[in-house]
Design an enzyme around this catalytic site. Structure first.
Site, short mmCIF file in Angstrom:
data_model
loop_
_atom_site.label_atom_id
_atom_site.label_comp_id
_atom_site.label_asym_id
_atom_site.label_seq_id
_atom_site.Cartn_x
_atom_site.Cartn_y
_atom_site.Cartn_z
N ALA A 66 -4.63 8.83 3.20
CA ALA A 66 -5.19 9.58 2.07
C ALA A 66 -5.14 8.68 0.85
O ALA A 66 -4.35 7.74 0.78
CB ALA A 66 -4.36 10.83 1.85
N GLY A 109 -3.15 9.59 6.80
CA GLY A 109 -4.35 10.40 7.09
C GLY A 109 -5.33 9.67 7.99
O GLY A 109 -6.11 10.32 8.69
N GLU A 112 -4.08 10.31 11.38
CA GLU A 112 -4.32 11.74 11.66
C GLU A 112 -5.79 12.00 11.95
O GLU A 112 -6.13 12.81 12.80
CB GLU A 112 -3.82 12.58 10.47
CG GLU A 112 -2.30 12.54 10.36
CD GLU A 112 -1.78 13.10 9.04
OE1 GLU A 112 -2.20 12.61 7.98
OE2 GLU A 112 -0.96 14.04 9.07
N GLU A 132 4.04 8.10 5.38
CA GLU A 132 4.16 9.00 4.23
C GLU A 132 5.58 9.07 3.68
O GLU A 132 5.79 9.25 2.49
CB GLU A 132 3.69 10.41 4.61
CG GLU A 132 2.19 10.56 4.78
CD GLU A 132 1.70 10.28 6.19
OE1 GLU A 132 2.43 9.63 6.98
OE2 GLU A 132 0.58 10.71 6.51
N1 CO8 Z 1 -4.82 4.96 -1.12
C1 CO8 Z 1 -5.42 4.33 -2.17
N2 CO8 Z 1 -5.67 3.02 -2.22
C2 CO8 Z 1 -5.31 2.29 -1.15
C3 CO8 Z 1 -4.67 2.86 -0.02
C4 CO8 Z 1 -4.44 4.25 -0.03
N3 CO8 Z 1 -3.90 4.90 1.01
N4 CO8 Z 1 -4.41 1.86 0.85
C5 CO8 Z 1 -4.86 0.73 0.32
N5 CO8 Z 1 -5.41 0.98 -0.89
C6 CO8 Z 1 -6.01 0.02 -1.81
C7 CO8 Z 1 -4.96 -0.82 -2.51
O1 CO8 Z 1 -4.40 -0.13 -3.60
C8 CO8 Z 1 -5.76 -2.04 -2.90
O2 CO8 Z 1 -6.52 -1.72 -4.05
P1 CO8 Z 1 -6.44 -2.69 -5.37
O3 CO8 Z 1 -7.01 -4.01 -4.88
O4 CO8 Z 1 -7.32 -1.99 -6.35
O5 CO8 Z 1 -5.01 -2.78 -5.73
C9 CO8 Z 1 -6.75 -2.19 -1.75
O6 CO8 Z 1 -6.79 -0.91 -1.09
C10 CO8 Z 1 -6.31 -3.22 -0.74
O7 CO8 Z 1 -4.99 -2.89 -0.31
P2 CO8 Z 1 -3.76 -3.93 -0.32
O8 CO8 Z 1 -3.96 -4.96 -1.38
O9 CO8 Z 1 -2.50 -3.13 -0.37
O10 CO8 Z 1 -3.98 -4.60 1.12
P3 CO8 Z 1 -2.84 -5.26 2.03
O11 CO8 Z 1 -3.57 -5.93 3.14
O12 CO8 Z 1 -1.90 -6.08 1.21
O13 CO8 Z 1 -1.99 -4.03 2.62
C11 CO8 Z 1 -1.69 -1.87 3.65
C12 CO8 Z 1 -2.59 -3.12 3.49
C13 CO8 Z 1 -0.39 -2.24 4.34
C14 CO8 Z 1 -2.47 -0.87 4.50
C15 CO8 Z 1 -1.38 -1.28 2.25
O14 CO8 Z 1 -2.59 -1.16 1.51
C16 CO8 Z 1 -0.73 0.07 2.30
O15 CO8 Z 1 0.44 0.17 2.57
N6 CO8 Z 1 -1.51 1.14 2.02
C17 CO8 Z 1 -0.99 2.49 1.96
C18 CO8 Z 1 -0.74 3.05 3.34
C19 CO8 Z 1 -0.15 4.44 3.24
O16 CO8 Z 1 0.92 4.65 2.70
N7 CO8 Z 1 -0.88 5.45 3.79
C20 CO8 Z 1 -0.46 6.83 3.76
C21 CO8 Z 1 -1.08 7.54 2.58
S1 CO8 Z 1 -0.47 9.21 2.38
C22 CO8 Z 1 -1.33 10.12 3.50
O17 CO8 Z 1 -2.17 9.65 4.20
C23 CO8 Z 1 -1.01 11.60 3.54
C24 CO8 Z 1 -2.10 12.40 4.26
C25 CO8 Z 1 -1.86 13.89 4.19
C26 CO8 Z 1 -2.36 14.55 2.94
C27 CO8 Z 1 -2.41 16.04 3.07
C28 CO8 Z 1 -2.90 16.73 1.77
C29 CO8 Z 1 -3.02 18.25 1.92
#
Ligand code: CO8
Length: 258
Positions: A66, A109, A112, A132
């Site tokens: 998400a 997500g 999921e 998460e």
């Molecule tokens: N949300 C927003 N932006 C994201 C996300 C994300 N989940 N993942 C990556 N991005 C963005 C980064 O912020 C970055 O943007 P910017 O260049 O503007 O800073 C760009 O994508 C590239 O990402 P990275 O530079 O971080 O790339 P890396 O190769 O270094 O790392 C990773 C890749 C490991 C995937 C890293 O980006 C990461 O850890 N991302 C987050 C993963 C995460 O925690 N996912 C879970 C999110 S919570 C969720 O899904 C809950 C769902 C249920 C909701 C229910 C609601 C009712």
């Protein structure tokens, strides 16, 4: 064809393709992306010319979860009243089989979303996880329910409580992945599987998907009753006559409903 901002939509033969296209955010699922996925998928589902749907991302990310930036400042009441995932249920209720073609990150997500598909075909680069817990929340669109059903309680707890990711091979061993293929071959292999499914009798494919769904949602006795009814109902179709006649005649079946 509708214009979308964050997905690409394409049809090849009887297969509908949805490609997540927010490369700047590793396909993080924001409200627009979620709405567009559901709209495109339900449109394919309503089209009897489509016999399988593929959902995929990029080589680097299926979806990194998400959109954390969109959620970060939300409070309880915002999430409760404006739940951006409210329409996911519609994705889970599609009649048409869905294949998730996963390369790179399928996290939170994203994992999921893959688990809402019927098959998960993974590139050898795929990485699955429910991180998460690292963000101070828990999975919110099925992770705590679908993951243990897919890979068992203990493996699911390992992922959900530690927030670690697992690679394609571990995911396949655990039962989360239908097949692993080399990354370069992912879309070709997925297209072949999707075309195979789409070549079968559509109502029979719907029935098989329904019965598989019942296995996830019901107790065994109820599921077996459901299967018996659906199996018996297939004998009311000309496609059953054709399928069995084709076997007898040693020729490929020419199903009417496809
Ligand atoms: N949300 C927003 N932006 C994201 C996300 C994300 N989940 N993942 C990556 N991005 C963005 C980064 O912020 C970055 O943007 P910017 O260049 O503007 O800073 C760009 O994508 C590239 O990402 P990275 O530079 O971080 O790339 P890396 O190769 O270094 O790392 C990773 C890749 C490991 C995937 C890293 O980006 C990461 O850890 N991302 C987050 C993963 C995460 O925690 N996912 C879970 C999110 S919570 C969720 O899904 C809950 C769902 C249920 C909701 C229910 C609601 C009712």
């Amino acid at each position: 064809m509708t214009d979308y901002e964050s997905i690409l939509v394409e049809t090849t033969g009887r297969v509908g393709w949805i490609t997540l296209n927010r490369p700047e955010a590793l396909n993080a699922l924001n409200s627009t992306l979620i709405r567009e996925i559901v709209e495109a998928a339900t449109a394919f589902d309503a089209d009897p010319g489509i016999g399988a749907i593929v959902i995929t991302g990029s080589a680097k990310a299926f979806a990194a979860g998400a959109d954390i930036k969109e959620m970060a400042d939300q409070g309880y009441i915002d999430m409760y009243l404006n739940d951006p995932f409210a329409r996911w249920g519609e994705f889970g209720r599609l009649r048409t089989p869905v294949i998730a073609a996963v390369a790179g990150f399928a996290l939170g997500g994203g994992c999921e979303l893959a688990m809402m598909a019927d098959l998960i075909i993974a590139a050898d680069t795929a990485k699955f996880g429910q991180p998460e817990i690292n963000l101070g929340v828990i999975p919110g669109i099925g992770g705590t329910q679908r993951l243990p059903r897919a890979i068992g309680k203990y493996k699911a707890a390992d992922l959900i409580l530690t927030g670690r990711t697992m690679g394609a091979e571990e995911a396949e061993r655990a039962g989360l992945v239908s097949r692993i293929v080399p990354a370069d071959d992912l879309l070709t292999e997925v297209a072949a599987v999707a075309e195979t499914i789409a070549s079968k009798s559509l109502p029979v494919v719907y029935a098989a998907k329904d019965a598989l769904q019942a296995a996830q949602e019901t107790a065994l006795a109820e599921g077996l009753r459901f299967e018996k009814q659906a199996f018996t109902a297939a004998f009311g179709l000309d496609d059953q006559k054709e399928g069995m006649a084709a076997f007898r005649d040693k020729r490929p079946a020419e199903f009417t409903h496809r």
